[in-house]
Enzyme design. Sequence first.
Site, mmCIF file in Angstrom:
data_model
loop_
_atom_site.group_PDB
_atom_site.id
_atom_site.type_symbol
_atom_site.label_atom_id
_atom_site.label_comp_id
_atom_site.label_asym_id
_atom_site.label_seq_id
_atom_site.Cartn_x
_atom_site.Cartn_y
_atom_site.Cartn_z
ATOM 1 N N CYS A 180 53.463 43.474 35.203
ATOM 2 C CA CYS A 180 52.742 44.010 36.361
ATOM 3 C C CYS A 180 51.427 43.278 36.590
ATOM 4 O O CYS A 180 51.136 42.831 37.697
ATOM 5 C CB CYS A 180 52.481 45.509 36.163
ATOM 6 N N GLU A 208 50.931 60.320 62.525
ATOM 7 C CA GLU A 208 50.947 61.670 63.117
ATOM 8 C C GLU A 208 52.356 62.047 63.560
ATOM 9 O O GLU A 208 52.697 63.223 63.653
ATOM 10 C CB GLU A 208 49.961 61.793 64.287
ATOM 11 N N GLY A 229 67.407 39.497 40.665
ATOM 12 C CA GLY A 229 67.428 40.613 39.721
ATOM 13 C C GLY A 229 66.737 40.300 38.409
ATOM 14 O O GLY A 229 66.357 39.157 38.128
ATOM 15 N N LYS A 242 51.155 39.525 42.934
ATOM 16 C CA LYS A 242 51.960 39.612 44.169
ATOM 17 C C LYS A 242 51.143 40.264 45.289
ATOM 18 O O LYS A 242 51.101 39.766 46.417
ATOM 19 C CB LYS A 242 53.236 40.419 43.869
ATOM 20 N N TYR A 256 63.733 43.815 46.333
ATOM 21 C CA TYR A 256 62.278 43.905 46.445
ATOM 22 C C TYR A 256 61.636 42.511 46.407
ATOM 23 O O TYR A 256 60.867 42.140 47.275
ATOM 24 C CB TYR A 256 61.700 44.644 45.230
ATOM 25 N N HIS A 311 44.877 62.368 65.160
ATOM 26 C CA HIS A 311 45.155 61.563 66.346
ATOM 27 C C HIS A 311 43.996 60.631 66.661
ATOM 28 O O HIS A 311 42.845 61.038 66.509
ATOM 29 C CB HIS A 311 45.399 62.516 67.531
ATOM 30 N N CYS A 361 53.256 42.883 40.011
ATOM 31 C CA CYS A 361 52.606 43.677 41.073
ATOM 32 C C CYS A 361 51.233 43.154 41.487
ATOM 33 O O CYS A 361 50.954 43.019 42.682
ATOM 34 C CB CYS A 361 52.427 45.117 40.612
ATOM 35 N N THR A 416 56.173 50.148 37.517
ATOM 36 C CA THR A 416 55.026 50.273 36.620
ATOM 37 C C THR A 416 54.546 51.722 36.425
ATOM 38 O O THR A 416 54.378 52.164 35.287
ATOM 39 C CB THR A 416 53.860 49.400 37.156
ATOM 40 N N SER A 420 52.204 47.526 30.986
ATOM 41 C CA SER A 420 51.605 48.786 31.439
ATOM 42 C C SER A 420 52.031 49.977 30.573
ATOM 43 O O SER A 420 51.202 50.806 30.188
ATOM 44 C CB SER A 420 52.014 49.064 32.883
ATOM 45 N N ARG A 457 69.575 46.620 49.837
ATOM 46 C CA ARG A 457 70.661 47.564 49.564
ATOM 47 C C ARG A 457 70.106 48.767 48.798
ATOM 48 O O ARG A 457 69.282 48.619 47.889
ATOM 49 C CB ARG A 457 71.749 46.871 48.713
ATOM 50 N N GLU A 470 59.834 40.494 49.466
ATOM 51 C CA GLU A 470 58.371 40.402 49.399
ATOM 52 C C GLU A 470 57.925 38.937 49.435
ATOM 53 O O GLU A 470 57.048 38.555 50.210
ATOM 54 C CB GLU A 470 57.853 41.091 48.141
HETATM 55 P P1 NDP Z 1 66.742 43.902 42.806
HETATM 56 O O1 NDP Z 1 67.781 44.457 41.923
HETATM 57 O O2 NDP Z 1 65.939 44.786 43.664
HETATM 58 O O3 NDP Z 1 67.406 42.796 43.762
HETATM 59 C C1 NDP Z 1 68.204 41.779 43.263
HETATM 60 C C2 NDP Z 1 68.795 41.075 44.453
HETATM 61 O O4 NDP Z 1 69.505 39.925 44.019
HETATM 62 C C3 NDP Z 1 69.803 41.939 45.209
HETATM 63 O O5 NDP Z 1 69.661 41.684 46.566
HETATM 64 C C4 NDP Z 1 71.135 41.450 44.666
HETATM 65 O O6 NDP Z 1 72.183 41.614 45.581
HETATM 66 C C5 NDP Z 1 70.844 39.982 44.493
HETATM 67 N N1 NDP Z 1 71.690 39.327 43.507
HETATM 68 C C6 NDP Z 1 71.989 39.737 42.261
HETATM 69 N N2 NDP Z 1 72.802 38.845 41.653
HETATM 70 C C7 NDP Z 1 73.015 37.851 42.544
HETATM 71 C C8 NDP Z 1 73.764 36.658 42.521
HETATM 72 N N3 NDP Z 1 74.478 36.306 41.453
HETATM 73 N N4 NDP Z 1 73.754 35.880 43.622
HETATM 74 C C9 NDP Z 1 73.050 36.243 44.714
HETATM 75 N N5 NDP Z 1 72.324 37.355 44.801
HETATM 76 C C10 NDP Z 1 72.303 38.163 43.718
HETATM 77 O O7 NDP Z 1 65.850 43.019 41.842
HETATM 78 P P2 NDP Z 1 64.446 42.357 42.002
HETATM 79 O O8 NDP Z 1 64.471 41.249 41.023
HETATM 80 O O9 NDP Z 1 64.101 42.094 43.414
HETATM 81 O O10 NDP Z 1 63.475 43.495 41.471
HETATM 82 C C11 NDP Z 1 63.713 44.076 40.190
HETATM 83 C C12 NDP Z 1 63.117 45.438 40.128
HETATM 84 O O11 NDP Z 1 61.713 45.314 40.000
HETATM 85 C C13 NDP Z 1 63.308 46.276 41.380
HETATM 86 O O12 NDP Z 1 64.528 46.949 41.391
HETATM 87 C C14 NDP Z 1 62.157 47.213 41.302
HETATM 88 O O13 NDP Z 1 62.513 48.290 40.485
HETATM 89 C C15 NDP Z 1 61.076 46.386 40.644
HETATM 90 N N6 NDP Z 1 60.125 45.864 41.641
HETATM 91 C C16 NDP Z 1 59.378 46.740 42.366
HETATM 92 C C17 NDP Z 1 58.492 46.286 43.295
HETATM 93 C C18 NDP Z 1 57.695 47.262 44.087
HETATM 94 O O14 NDP Z 1 57.621 48.422 43.698
HETATM 95 N N7 NDP Z 1 57.120 46.856 45.203
HETATM 96 C C19 NDP Z 1 58.306 44.863 43.556
HETATM 97 C C20 NDP Z 1 59.151 44.027 42.765
HETATM 98 C C21 NDP Z 1 60.029 44.526 41.847
HETATM 99 P P3 NDP Z 1 72.998 43.004 45.719
HETATM 100 O O15 NDP Z 1 72.115 43.933 46.502
HETATM 101 O O16 NDP Z 1 74.222 42.596 46.479
HETATM 102 O O17 NDP Z 1 73.289 43.466 44.352
#
Ligand code: NDP
Length: 473
Positions: A43, A461, A283, A51, A178, A456, A48, A332, A15, A205, A182
Amino acid sequence: MMPRDVDLFVIGGGSGGVRAARTAAATGARVALAESRRMGGTCVIRGCVPKKLMVFASEFREQAALARGYGWNAEAGAFEWQTFRAKLDAELDRLEDVYRKLLTSSGVTMHDTRAQVSGPNTVELGDGTRVAARHILVATGGHPVRPDVPGAALGMVSDDVFKMETLPGSMLVVGGGYIACEFACILNGMGVEVTQFYRGPQILRGFDDEARDIVASRMRGQGIDLQVNTNVVDLRPAGADTAEGGASRPNESGGSASATGSVVATDTNGVERRFESLLFATGRAPNSKDIGLEMAGVAVNQRGAIEVDAYSQTAVPSIHAIGDVTDRVNLTPVAIREGQAFTETVFKGNPTAPDHDLVASTVFTQPELGTVGLTEEAAREQEEIEVYSTSFNPMRTAFGDRPNQVLMKLVVSRASRKVLGCHIVSDGAGELIQMVGIAVKAGLTKEDFDRTVAVHPTVSEELVTMQTPTRAT
Ligand code: NDP
């Protein structure tokens, strides 16, 4: 000058890269772009867009259940993954074609190959061809990462979900961000028996605590076996010790695209369970390796993100970087804004820093969690606040047989009266937060919200009718 010299070479057809290439070309610049996978990037091809189509597909079972509450003799029946998958593939082909046509009609030269930086003003293509470029823009995005646990390659990552040949009967989703939340909702809606492990005390978190609690409780209410303070410590193929399990086949992402390759997962409590499939949503990391950045003198931080200034310029003046490879706000629409700001700055003589403040976003769980601005917890750290919050069962689902708690929440500065944050848990929260985002971005006050007459009867609202603070500090 070599005949292939360009004013701008963009590495990455996602993107951000595509927007930068098109807008730069519109200024009359000679622009080339290289993409090693499919045009459209994460994306459009493996994020996105597919998904969201899966979200739509997964919602009909619940809608049929609600329809029964209203007197319809409705059954969603069984979900046919193959039928959906064929439509999804065709739609992604169509969208990739749209992206290609957009680039062609903008006059951008496309290279379907990997490219890497080989100097401050040189890019090397996969076939060894060198292109001299006045400016280079790195927009290579990111990739999903697996945790370092034995047998990790047996799990899928998000890229693989869209390519599953069959829908598994059961799936373990690891992670609480995320993507994990999702997909847990999507797969559950499609009829997969979903277990989700999150290593911390509560999913999502960084989001507002009240909103996280409601999303988690709604996910559990829909049948997702969400286990917090739990992680995977070991994986092995179920075929190794059970008759019914088959071996997983590795794929291009190093994992298993097969939904039939069962795994036995051992968790942090020592419990072993067999799942037909496993998804690591733990992640993403920037795509900054092996693209020549070190050689060109571009600095990369510990997480592998390219270091850039407010104008997306790297330590090498002729090289800029945008999007997930810079790990700023990984969304994105932000990458697109960064691409546009790059063109303004570099090709229009109008230095423009992309604005990363008060970016609204939505987690497309069921229900969705829409958010903009500060959480209650972050705002309280900063100043004295008032919190206006209401949670209720909306009219639409009043005849349903399942509680459908929603949340409408405003976090307000006591001193300036500005709405510092808004958090919505509801069906359609993504659509709602887009609109509230305008008001919060404009710096409107609680009194501005109050002056707005309610529509309403709607769920939202409540955002203009909450009179008394739920909490104040
Ligand atoms: P996130 O960083 O949001 O989440 C990663 C998750 O994995 C966290 O819960 C983290 O835990 C956990 N984690 C990390 N390392 C380990 C491990 N070794 N063992 C177990 N759990 C682990 O990443 P995502 O991949 O979900 O998404 C990446 C990014 O993509 C998002 O931050 C967002 O910016 C973007 N995105 C946006 C969307 C939207 O707008 N709807 C949809 C999808 C992605 P902890 O919290 O403890 O660190």
